[in-house]
Design a protein around this motif. Structure first.
Motif, PDB file in Angstrom:
ATOM      1  N   ILE A  26       0.878  -1.186  -0.032  1.00 24.46           N
ATOM      2  CA  ILE A  26       0.054   0.126  -0.084  1.00 24.46           C
ATOM      3  C   ILE A  26       0.924   1.426  -0.182  1.00 24.46           C
ATOM      4  O   ILE A  26       0.631   2.080  -0.844  1.00 24.46           O
ATOM      5  N   LEU A  27       1.794   1.291   1.013  1.00 20.53           N
ATOM      6  CA  LEU A  27       2.471   2.436   0.870  1.00 20.53           C
ATOM      7  C   LEU A  27       3.518   2.634  -0.215  1.00 20.53           C
ATOM      8  O   LEU A  27       3.626   3.795  -0.874  1.00 20.53           O
ATOM      9  N   ALA A  28       4.032   1.440  -0.976  1.00 19.38           N
ATOM     10  CA  ALA A  28       4.788   1.706  -2.321  1.00 19.38           C
ATOM     11  C   ALA A  28       3.808   1.946  -3.532  1.00 19.38           C
ATOM     12  O   ALA A  28       4.361   3.103  -4.073  1.00 19.38           O
ATOM     13  N   TYR A  29       2.614   1.955  -3.099  1.00 19.54           N
ATOM     14  CA  TYR A  29       1.723   2.236  -4.301  1.00 19.54           C
ATOM     15  C   TYR A  29       1.337   3.661  -4.276  1.00 19.54           C
ATOM     16  O   TYR A  29       1.471   4.653  -5.108  1.00 19.54           O
ATOM     17  N   LEU A  30       1.021   4.111  -2.861  1.00 23.12           N
ATOM     18  CA  LEU A  30       1.090   5.756  -2.420  1.00 23.12           C
ATOM     19  C   LEU A  30       2.309   6.378  -2.988  1.00 23.12           C
ATOM     20  O   LEU A  30       2.134   7.499  -3.625  1.00 23.12           O
ATOM     21  N   ILE A  31       3.312   6.112  -2.715  1.00 23.93           N
ATOM     22  CA  ILE A  31       4.772   6.535  -3.101  1.00 23.93           C
ATOM     23  C   ILE A  31       4.735   7.058  -4.501  1.00 23.93           C
ATOM     24  O   ILE A  31       5.238   7.922  -5.022  1.00 23.93           O
ATOM     25  N   SER A  32       4.257   5.967  -5.282  1.00 27.88           N
ATOM     26  CA  SER A  32       4.260   5.808  -6.677  1.00 27.88           C
ATOM     27  C   SER A  32       3.413   6.753  -7.312  1.00 27.88           C
ATOM     28  O   SER A  32       3.851   7.091  -8.420  1.00 27.88           O
ATOM     29  N   ASN A  33       2.289   7.331  -6.647  1.00 24.75           N
ATOM     30  CA  ASN A  33       1.430   8.250  -7.256  1.00 24.75           C
ATOM     31  C   ASN A  33       1.974   9.646  -7.049  1.00 24.75           C
ATOM     32  O   ASN A  33       1.535  10.509  -7.641  1.00 24.75           O
ATOM     33  N   ASP A  34       3.124   9.786  -6.111  1.00 23.18           N
ATOM     34  CA  ASP A  34       3.680  11.168  -6.244  1.00 23.18           C
ATOM     35  C   ASP A  34       4.574  11.652  -7.534  1.00 23.18           C
ATOM     36  O   ASP A  34       5.273  10.784  -7.732  1.00 23.18           O
ATOM     37  N   PRO A  35       4.457  12.880  -7.888  1.00 21.29           N
ATOM     38  CA  PRO A  35       4.890  13.374  -8.998  1.00 21.29           C
ATOM     39  C   PRO A  35       6.424  12.970  -8.958  1.00 21.29           C
ATOM     40  O   PRO A  35       6.961  12.588 -10.015  1.00 21.29           O
ATOM     41  N   ALA A  36       7.054  13.210  -7.747  1.00 21.21           N
ATOM     42  CA  ALA A  36       8.627  13.149  -7.594  1.00 21.21           C
ATOM     43  C   ALA A  36       8.977  11.499  -7.990  1.00 21.21           C
ATOM     44  O   ALA A  36       9.931  11.252  -8.404  1.00 21.21           O
ATOM     45  N   TRP A  37       7.952  10.728  -7.611  1.00 25.69           N
ATOM     46  CA  TRP A  37       8.224   9.233  -7.753  1.00 25.69           C
ATOM     47  C   TRP A  37       7.710   8.412  -8.897  1.00 25.69           C
ATOM     48  O   TRP A  37       7.794   7.377  -8.950  1.00 25.69           O
ATOM     49  N   ARG A  38       6.883   9.065  -9.725  1.00 31.00           N
ATOM     50  CA  ARG A  38       5.967   8.625 -10.744  1.00 31.00           C
ATOM     51  C   ARG A  38       6.693   7.869 -11.537  1.00 31.00           C
ATOM     52  O   ARG A  38       5.910   6.801 -12.227  1.00 31.00           O
ATOM     53  N   SER A  39       7.957   8.107 -11.910  1.00 28.91           N
ATOM     54  CA  SER A  39       8.660   7.347 -13.010  1.00 28.91           C
ATOM     55  C   SER A  39       9.371   6.102 -12.282  1.00 28.91           C
ATOM     56  O   SER A  39      10.065   5.554 -12.920  1.00 28.91           O
ATOM     57  N   ALA A  40       9.152   6.137 -11.076  1.00 30.59           N
ATOM     58  CA  ALA A  40      10.236   5.157 -10.253  1.00 30.59           C
ATOM     59  C   ALA A  40       9.850   3.715 -10.688  1.00 30.59           C
ATOM     60  O   ALA A  40       8.345   3.228 -10.991  1.00 30.59           O
ATOM     61  N   LYS A  41      10.685   2.718 -10.798  1.00 30.40           N
ATOM     62  CA  LYS A  41      10.344   1.223 -11.217  1.00 30.40           C
ATOM     63  C   LYS A  41      10.311   0.659  -9.802  1.00 30.40           C
ATOM     64  O   LYS A  41      11.295   0.678  -8.832  1.00 30.40           O
ATOM     65  N   ILE A  42       9.331   0.003  -9.641  1.00 29.17           N
ATOM     66  CA  ILE A  42       8.973  -0.742  -8.183  1.00 29.17           C
ATOM     67  C   ILE A  42       8.823  -2.094  -8.641  1.00 29.17           C
ATOM     68  O   ILE A  42       8.362  -2.812  -9.336  1.00 29.17           O
ATOM     69  N   THR A  43       9.802  -3.013  -7.800  1.00 27.74           N
ATOM     70  CA  THR A  43      10.013  -4.241  -7.909  1.00 27.74           C
ATOM     71  C   THR A  43       9.654  -5.155  -6.720  1.00 27.74           C
ATOM     72  O   THR A  43      10.109  -4.645  -5.472  1.00 27.74           O
TER      73      THR A  43
END
Length: 738
Positions: free
Chosen positions: A622-639
């Motif tokens: 859940i926290l990883a998903y929320l972070i990925s929606n932030d503009p600064a992290w939006r292009s981050a690759k989450i594995t």
């Protein structure tokens, strides 16, 4: 003093009274208001109204129109009897109730409308004068009259008011002449004014034409700064003006309909001159009506401008418009500015295109005044204690009536006016103006907050769960990465509190509040929307526990605590004890260990080390998903990474993990790693050495938690930013994902 982010030291005439208040109810409110109500529409368009809708229809239109004006007058009386209304009239009332942004958004267009109204009335006077004396030039007459009334307002408000007495006398004489007149010869006498062959306008079109005739109640309110007792004069003078205007407008249709046929009423704008005892008295009335309206506008507009300038609503380069003459109190700079603006408009000539928009600004002001009075009354704030009480329903009804009439008169002009007011509001909001007075907005938010808090269910609900965060940041400048990460998680949909526990048990309350203000300003400058809490304790770890246990209200308490790790070996014991207390209080814990050299400079990759869907695993996702929606992290690759002991186990794990991620409807990648020989910690460093953020679950605290945490810290050394997640809240986090 810069307007952006600065505090206004004073509210111009609210805190200082330099103008000699000389005007009473009759001269300061009743006369200008009544003269604006009994204007050119009465003389030149009222016969057209009667001819189109007949006697009964006209009486209905007059009653409906005056009802809206009367409801607005009730709201004005309520506000005026609650506080001393200083210079600026309607702007002052609105800004002190709904805030400086709303007041300025209405006040600036209202000033422009008042200033251009001077030109409209002057041009109307010039045209009617040239109709009688064709040798005159309209523009030249308009310029001369503008200068004349400008000089009158520039040097003596009382002289301008006395001039209105003569104008009022001329209007009274014209009305008496009309009453003593006789029917047109060869004209049929018919009370409904019907004519079989004359095309008629619809009821609402006629209503739209007539309504501006009864919108003159602001003329007296605009002189609020020149009144001896505004709380007494504004309500009394306004009600008397509305009442007298209503009486006149109810009698005139009877006279017109009984003396003139409908065709003549529609086609002859100056039909009153033909049926009056002394016809030229009607011309005096027309000229008096236009001049009185022009004088009222040139008296009111500079005072609105002065108030806007002294409240620093206008840009810094226009603050000189807030100055006034020390002896007379007249805003001479604003009067000259208004006169020049009106003069330019007179020279340009045709203002028919913008005239409807000007009416919209006046009606917008009336509507907002109704909203202000109704909101104050509805909230029931102890500070709002008007001696003239108006039920909020009547104010709401008045606001609805104003909006309805605006669209009725001219929908396009209404939309343009609303757009201009909205743009002005956004501009003022971005400037960050601050005031020394309170307004109703805080009361509105308190009322909504109270209602919401009482309705929030205490039972945890996965569907509506939000991570309400409490960040134990210490000094924000030293641990900015904690606030940065919390902001990414909160996403403007969760509550975020930045808290600091000072290591002392002896600090003054005022000092704590000052520190809170400094931190709040620091966060606002960096675009972080957060609550701020500063407390103190001799032992900061015990202070942190106390803060977490007591902070919050009702069901709205922080459910997730974010804090940094501790590198002092002597602090490990109390630090781990604090974590245990957080867990026992059923607060989720997120510990962030940040490499001071790297920090969050890069936001390209996030590794989530996963051990299952329940508790820590679900919360990390859940926290990883929320972070990925932030503009600064939006292009981050989450594995999502998972270690298994054999290839056989890896096959099943890959299938299960792929299915779970698909069911979660999130675009995470996954990687299952077979680890047969090396330790998990070695594998972790190999796989996540280049990750910008690594997320790991934290074991439930027990009696050996200190040893576990020290061992965990040692084994994860060398990673960049690491986030340890401990799910403690009694909620099925997996239901949020699936």
């Amino acid at each position: 003093m810069p307007a952006n982010g600065t505090e206004l030291k004073k509210s111009y005439l609210s805190e200082q009274a330099t103008s000699p208040n000389k005007l009473g109810t009759f001269g300061g409110v009743f006369t200008p208001s009544l003269l604006t109500i009994l204007g050119v529409i009465m003389y030149l368009r009222f016969g057209w109204v009667v001819g189109n809708v007949g006697l009964i229809g006209t009486l209905v239109i007059v009653t409906l129109s005056t009802s809206i004006t009367f409801l607005t007058a009730l709201s004005i009386a309520s506000i005026a009897t609650d506080t001393q209304v200083k210079g600026g009239g309607a702007y002052y009332m609105i800004s002190r109730s709904l805030g400086i942004e709303v007041g300025g958004a209405v006040g600036i267009p209202l000033f422009i409308a008042q200033a251009l109204s001077v030109a409209l009335y002057v041009i109307g006077f010039a045209e009617s004068l040239v109709a009688v004396f064709p040798m005159l030039n309209i523009t030249l007459v308009g310029c001369v009259v503008t200068v004349a009334i400008g000089l009158l307002a520039l040097f003596s408000t009382e002289a301008a008011i006395r001039t209105q007495y003569f104008i009022l006398a001329a209007i009274v004489i014209s009305l008496i002449s009309l009453v003593l007149g006789s029917p047109l010869e060869s004209a049929p006498t018919e009370l409904v004014g019907a004519a079989p062959n004359q095309p008629k306008e619809g009821f609402w079109i006629v209503f739209a034409v007539f309504f501006p005739a009864v919108t003159g109640i602001m003329a007296g309110v605009n002189l609020s700064g020149d009144l001896k007792d505004s709380a007494k004069s504004i309500p009394k003078g306004t009600f008397l003006a509305v009442g007298c205007g209503y009486l006149v407008y109810m009698v005139l249709p009877i006279i017109l309909a009984s003396r003139v046929d409908a065709n003549t009423l529609i086609n002859d704008p100056l039909v009153m001159r033909r049926i009056s005892f002394w016809g030229d008295a009607i011309l005096l009335g027309v000229w008096g009506a236009t001049l009185s309206s022009a004088v009222g506008s040139i008296l009111g507009a500079p005072r609105i401008l002065q108030a806007l300038a002294q409240d620093q609503v206008l840009p810094r380069s226009f603050h000189w418009l807030g100055k006034e003459h020390p002896a007379s109190g007249i805003p001479r700079a604003g009067t000259i500015f208004t006169m020049i603006l009106a003069m330019i408009a007179v020279i340009l000539g045709d203002l028919d295109m913008i005239a409807p928009i000007l009416s919209m600004f006046f009606l917008t002001t009336y509507g907002v005044l109704n909203v202000a009075a109704g909101t104050e009354r509805l909230l029931g704030s102890p500070s709002f204690r008007p001696s003239f009480r108006t039920h909020w329903f009547f104010s709401l009804l008045g606001a609805i009536g104003c909006v309805a009439v605006m669209f009725l008169i001219n929908p396009l002009a209404t939309l343009i006016a609303i757009l201009l007011v909205g743009v002005t509001f956004i501009w003022l909001k971005r400037r960050g103006l601050r005031t020394t007075w309170g307004d109703v907005r805080r009361g509105m938010w308190l009322a909504l907050t109270r209602s919401a808090l009482l309705r929030i269910d205490h039972t945890p609900d996965p569907k509506n769960w939000r991570p309400h965060l409490l960040v134990l940041s210490g000094a924000p400048t030293r641990r900015w990465h904690l606030i940065e990460l919390a902001k990414a998680i909160a996403q403007r949909s969760s509550l975020l509190t930045v808290a600091t526990v000072l290591k002392t048990d002896d600090i003054a309350y005022d000092r704590l509040k000052s520190l809170e203000g400094n931190i709040r300003d620091y966060l606002e400058e960096r675009g972080v929307e957060a609550l701020v809490k500063v407390t103190s304790d001799e032992d900061p770890f015990i202070g942190g526990v106390r803060l977490v246990q007591t902070y919050g209200i009702g069901a709205l308490i922080p459910n997730t605590i974010i804090l940094g790790d501790t590198r002092e070996l002597t602090h490990h014991g109390p630090y781990c004890a604090m974590i245990q207390q957080f867990y026992q209080a059923r607060r989720n814990v997120v510990i962030v260990r940040d490499d001071e050299k790297e920090g969050f400079q890069r936001k390209h990759t996030i590794d989530v080390w996963w051990g299952g869907l329940r508790k820590n695993g679900a919360l990390m996702m859940i926290l990883a998903y929320l972070i990925s929606n932030d503009p600064a992290w939006r292009s981050a690759k989450i594995t999502v990474k998972m270690a298994v002991p054999s290839e056989a186990a890896a096959k099943d794990a890959r299938a299960n993990l792929e299915q779970i991620i698909q069911n979660m409807r999130i675009s995470f990648q996954h990687k299952v790693i077979v680890n047969e020989q090396t330790s998990f910690w070695t594998l972790l460093k190999q796989e996540s050495q280049s990750a910008d953020l690594t997320m790991l679950g934290l074991a439930e605290p027990n009696e050996d938690f200190l040893a576990y945490y020290e061992q965990l810290s040692e084994r994860t050394q060398g990673l960049s930013a690491t986030m340890f997640v401990l799910a403690a809240q009694e909620i099925a986090f997996e239901e949020i994902l699936l």
